[in-house]
Design an enzyme around this catalytic site. Structure first.
Site, PDB file in Angstrom:
ATOM      1  N   HIS B  67       0.864  -1.192   0.000  1.00  0.00           N
ATOM      2  CA  HIS B  67       0.000   0.000   0.000  1.00  0.00           C
ATOM      3  C   HIS B  67       0.892   1.232   0.000  1.00  0.00           C
ATOM      4  O   HIS B  67       1.559   1.515   0.999  1.00  0.00           O
ATOM      5  CB  HIS B  67      -0.905   0.015   1.228  1.00  0.00           C
ATOM      6  N   LEU B  68       0.892   1.939  -1.113  1.00  0.00           N
ATOM      7  CA  LEU B  68       1.706   3.159  -1.188  1.00  0.00           C
ATOM      8  C   LEU B  68       0.910   4.399  -0.802  1.00  0.00           C
ATOM      9  O   LEU B  68       1.480   5.472  -0.606  1.00  0.00           O
ATOM     10  CB  LEU B  68       2.298   3.325  -2.592  1.00  0.00           C
ATOM     11  N   HIS B 184      -8.945 -10.526  -1.568  1.00  0.00           N
ATOM     12  CA  HIS B 184      -8.820 -10.600  -0.113  1.00  0.00           C
ATOM     13  C   HIS B 184     -10.035 -11.403   0.326  1.00  0.00           C
ATOM     14  O   HIS B 184     -11.127 -10.855   0.391  1.00  0.00           O
ATOM     15  CB  HIS B 184      -8.845  -9.178   0.446  1.00  0.00           C
ATOM     16  N   ASN B 283      -5.764  -6.902   9.218  1.00  0.00           N
ATOM     17  CA  ASN B 283      -6.812  -7.653   8.564  1.00  0.00           C
ATOM     18  C   ASN B 283      -6.238  -8.311   7.312  1.00  0.00           C
ATOM     19  O   ASN B 283      -5.782  -7.604   6.429  1.00  0.00           O
ATOM     20  CB  ASN B 283      -7.958  -6.702   8.178  1.00  0.00           C
ATOM     21  N   ASP B 310       2.105  -6.961   2.503  1.00  0.00           N
ATOM     22  CA  ASP B 310       0.899  -6.197   2.848  1.00  0.00           C
ATOM     23  C   ASP B 310       1.271  -4.953   3.661  1.00  0.00           C
ATOM     24  O   ASP B 310       0.608  -4.590   4.639  1.00  0.00           O
ATOM     25  CB  ASP B 310      -0.123  -7.062   3.601  1.00  0.00           C
TER      26      ASP B 310
END
Lengths: 319, 431
Positions: B67-68, B184, B283, B310
């Protein structure tokens, strides 16, 4: 005040729960509470043990009786109290709860009594403030003073906890009272049963030495104490049983069930009670009920906790 | 561009089954030769020598789940800071997730991300694009044009595709482009207000649970849909014994399914939540030791193809909230490799070859990118690893903008020492 020297054996500046207390620590609180109850003439009179101290009630969740009880307990010991209530999330004001607490601490308070809908919030608070932190209920996690006042009431009536069979009946999943009772009662040697609908009573409790039961009628003849927990409708996302009517048929303590209970059974409820759902009026107001003793003992327990934590944090009474 | 000779390192390249001490020559941004004699190559302005004695020379690591945050949440991470963190973690290529704001459901957003990555000039960045428009789970995004723009995979990321028909259509449609769907797997109605793994610890702490079956149920569905459509599905961050076992059985039937696990799921359990520290809130949640063992078993027997981080940065003030308010996720680019070494290789669960396979050639093949190899002629993306370096996790020293690591204060072994992207040294520890 030399009668309260036992305070020296108490070392915790915070009371966050009963899970991590020893039997000795729990007994120390109970003994102190009994002494204070006597010294105040049954929690009616005033002492000056905490004169000069300030206790802040920081309630992020609605409460009437617990907040009132803490306030009164503080004033019975001569402390000043301030109330801070916020039903919504602290975030709604753009402030984290830690910021809120630090602001209150900056008003030179000696202890924060905190209630919050989220488990663990008092624990996080304790890591972030210097003053004493007393948990007045964190979600469904712990409510240590409620557990202590329940245990004090049982001990007062029966002389001891060891060897008693105590059933907690109802919404175990959503009950902080249940958890604090389980830890405290187990440490003092009681046999604890959790009883309620299978959707509200986890099987995992068995791994912690707690008896799990789904039928109140099956366990009733064995019980010395019944603690009838409130159904926490507000914490349930999907109602975990079909109807209140069906719940009452299975779990409500009523006159008919009393005839099948031990002759000296104690009936307790942490309140507020849903009359008719968990307990019928004839039982709530009957001779076996100690519900109002619980309320009085709540004052004694809270006086004891405020006093003990204060002494641990300050190595002594206010000068 | 200067050329590089990496001397005397233990070269481990799973794509060639290579594990031997060699000298590797990089010329013009590509791997050009092995076993080059140092004395035959003049070390001067156009030739740099890197002594890799005692070090492991691996294909540049690939992290296919990062996640950027940019565009939209630059307070948590930017493409510049996130790619710098990737380099420090040993990654030369990363896949960034499309749960940005706006989401990556159009060529415009994909191109913006590519431009920012090019300007940052750190590691390679491959965009993952949305399955559905606005990640709303209702209608397909324009996948063909997104592929054209450079999307290598498709996912609605933190919004699992609940609609089975949409998932079926996505798998079918992407057959034309031979791109994988990444999901996911988690059924929303089973997780509602969940904060942590549902089990004994959640019961004691009275925190709402995320049951394992929430993952299992959707994993089963996705396998069925991949099997019937023939589409390629990749299951993100698996965390349960049940879902991993389903993948294992699906693979024996020849279903085109692959799967990843994250370092925190083979390193930590739900016991950590007893601290109420929101850095342990993720999560899928940290689960109990039975599930942790299943993750390791899946890695060992090959059921799990990929180790991905992640990496999920969140600004300090967001994680400082009450546990139910704090967002899910942990930063992990800069601890991922060390956790693989410390918790998988050192205890003997994986050998170096197998571990590196899951961080190089396997993700490259799933994504269809020509990376993750040190074959002669391939891009000179190289990670030189010091396998002995023991260090203590201190997020204050991280390149990531965020600090939400669940490993603060932990002592780990091994980390990237030198990272080369297309023949250029982009990261050197201590410099």
């Amino acid at each position: 005040m030399d009668k309260l020297v036992a305070a020296e054996a108490w070392t915790r500046a915070d009371l966050l729960g009963l899970e991590h207390l020893s039997a000795e620590e729990i007994t120390l609180i109970l003994d102190t509470a009994e002494q204070l109850k006597t010294m105040t003439g049954g929690c009616a009179g005033k002492l000056d043990l905490l004169r000069g101290a300030t206790i802040a009630n920081l309630f992020f969740e609605n409460s009437t009786r617990t907040r009132t009880s803490f306030s009164l307990a503080a004033r019975r010991l001569g402390a000043d109290t301030i109330d801070f209530s916020s039903s919504g999330s602290s975030l709604s004001k753009g402030e984290t709860f830690i910021d809120t607490a630090k602001n209150i601490e900056a008003m030179n308070v000696d202890a924060i009594v905190v209630r919050h809908r989220t488990p663990g919030t008092p624990h996080l608070l304790a890591q972030n403030v210097e003053c004493c932190v007393v948990n007045a209920g964190d979600g469904a996690h712990e409510h240590p003073t409620q557990g202590l006042l329940d245990i004090m009431t049982i001990r007062e009536q029966r002389g001891q906890i060891e060897g008693l069979t105590v059933a907690l009946v109802g919404d175990i999943a959503h009950s902080r009272t249940a958890r604090s009772n389980i830890w405290g009662l187990q440490k003092l040697g009681a046999h604890v049963i959790v009883c309620g609908p299978s959707t509200l009573v986890s099987r995992h409790w068995e791994k912690l030495g707690v008896e799990v039961a789904y039928s109140l009628d099956a366990i009733l003849p064995r019980c010395d104490v019944l603690n009838l927990l409130r159904i926490q409708f507000e914490r349930q996302l999907m109602r975990p049983f079909p109807s209140v009517r069906e719940y009452a048929l299975l779990y409500a303590m009523n006159g008919e069930r009393m005839t099948r209970a031990k002759k000296n059974i104690l009936i307790m409820a942490p309140g507020p009670i849903n009359r008719g759902a968990e307990i019928t009026p004839e039982v709530a107001d009957g001779p076996h009920s100690v519900i109002l003793h619980q309320v009085t003992n709540g004052l004694a327990i809270r006086m004891a906790v405020l006093w003990l934590t204060y002494c641990a944090a300050n190595t002594g009474a206010p000068s | 561009m200067s050329n590089i000779l990496i001397k005397n390192g233990r070269v481990i390249d799973p794509s060639q089954g290579m594990d031997r001490v060699s000298n590797v020559l990089i010329e013009d941004g590509r791997i050009s030769a092995y076993d080059v004699k140092v004395e035959e190559k003049p070390i001067n302005g156009s030739m740099r020598l890197i002594d890799a004695t005692g070090k492991i020379v691996a294909p540049g690591l690939i992290d296919m789940h990062v996640h950027l945050r940019e565009p939209g949440r630059e307070e948590d991470e930017t493409i510049r800071s996130g790619t710098a963190a990737a380099l420090a973690g040993g990654f030369t290529s990363i896949v960034c997730t499309p749960n940005t704001n706006p989401p990556m459901d159009s060529q415009g957003t994909v191109q913006f991300v590519q431009r920012q990555a090019a300007e940052a000039d750190n590691c390679n960045v491959y965009p993952m694009a949305c399955i559905s428009k606005n990640r709303a789970g209702e209608e397909l995004a324009e996948m063909g044009t997104l592929v054209e723009a450079g999307a290598v995979a498709f996912s609605d990321e933190s919004s699992p595709v609940a609609n089975s028909e949409l998932m079926r259509r996505a798998l079918e449609y992407l057959l034309m482009f031979d791109k994988p769907v990444l999901n996911h797997p988690q059924v929303a109605e089973l997780t509602a207000d969940g904060v942590m793994h549902e089990g004994l610890v959640s019961m004691v702490l009275a925190l709402p649970g995320i049951p394992a079956e929430a993952e299992d149920v959707m994993t089963g569905r996705d396998i069925s849909l991949a099997e019937s459509t023939g589409g390629k599905i990749h299951m993100m961050h698996l965390s349960t014994a049940g879902s991993i076992d389903m993948i294992r059985r699906a693979k024996t039937r020849g279903v085109r399914v692959t799967a990843e696990v994250c370092p925190h799921h083979f390193s930590l359990t739900d016991e950590t939540l007893r601290s109420f520290d929101s850095n342990f809130k993720m999560n899928p949640p940290l689960r109990d030791s039975e599930h942790l063992d299943a993750c390791i078993a899946g890695l060992t027997d090959g059921t799990i193809d990929v180790i991905a981080s992640d990496h999920a940065p969140h600004a300090v003030e967001k994680k400082m909230q009450e546990l139910d308010q704090a967002p899910f996720g942990a930063i992990s680019l800069e601890t991922s490799l060390a956790l693989v070494i410390t918790n998988l290789i050192q205890p003997g669960h994986l050998d170096w070859m197998t571990a590196l396979e899951k961080m190089t050639i396997n993700p490259a093949q799933i994504l269809g990118i020509a990376k993750g190899t040190l074959q002669i002629g391939s891009d000179a993306d190289v990670t030189i690893i010091d396998p002995e370096d023991t260090w203590t996790v201190d997020p204050e020293k991280f390149y990531s903008k965020s600090r939400n690591s669940p490993f603060v204060g932990k002592s780990l072994t091994g980390r990237a020492e030198t990272v080369i992207v297309a023949g250029r040294v982009k990261f050197e520890r201590g410099s």
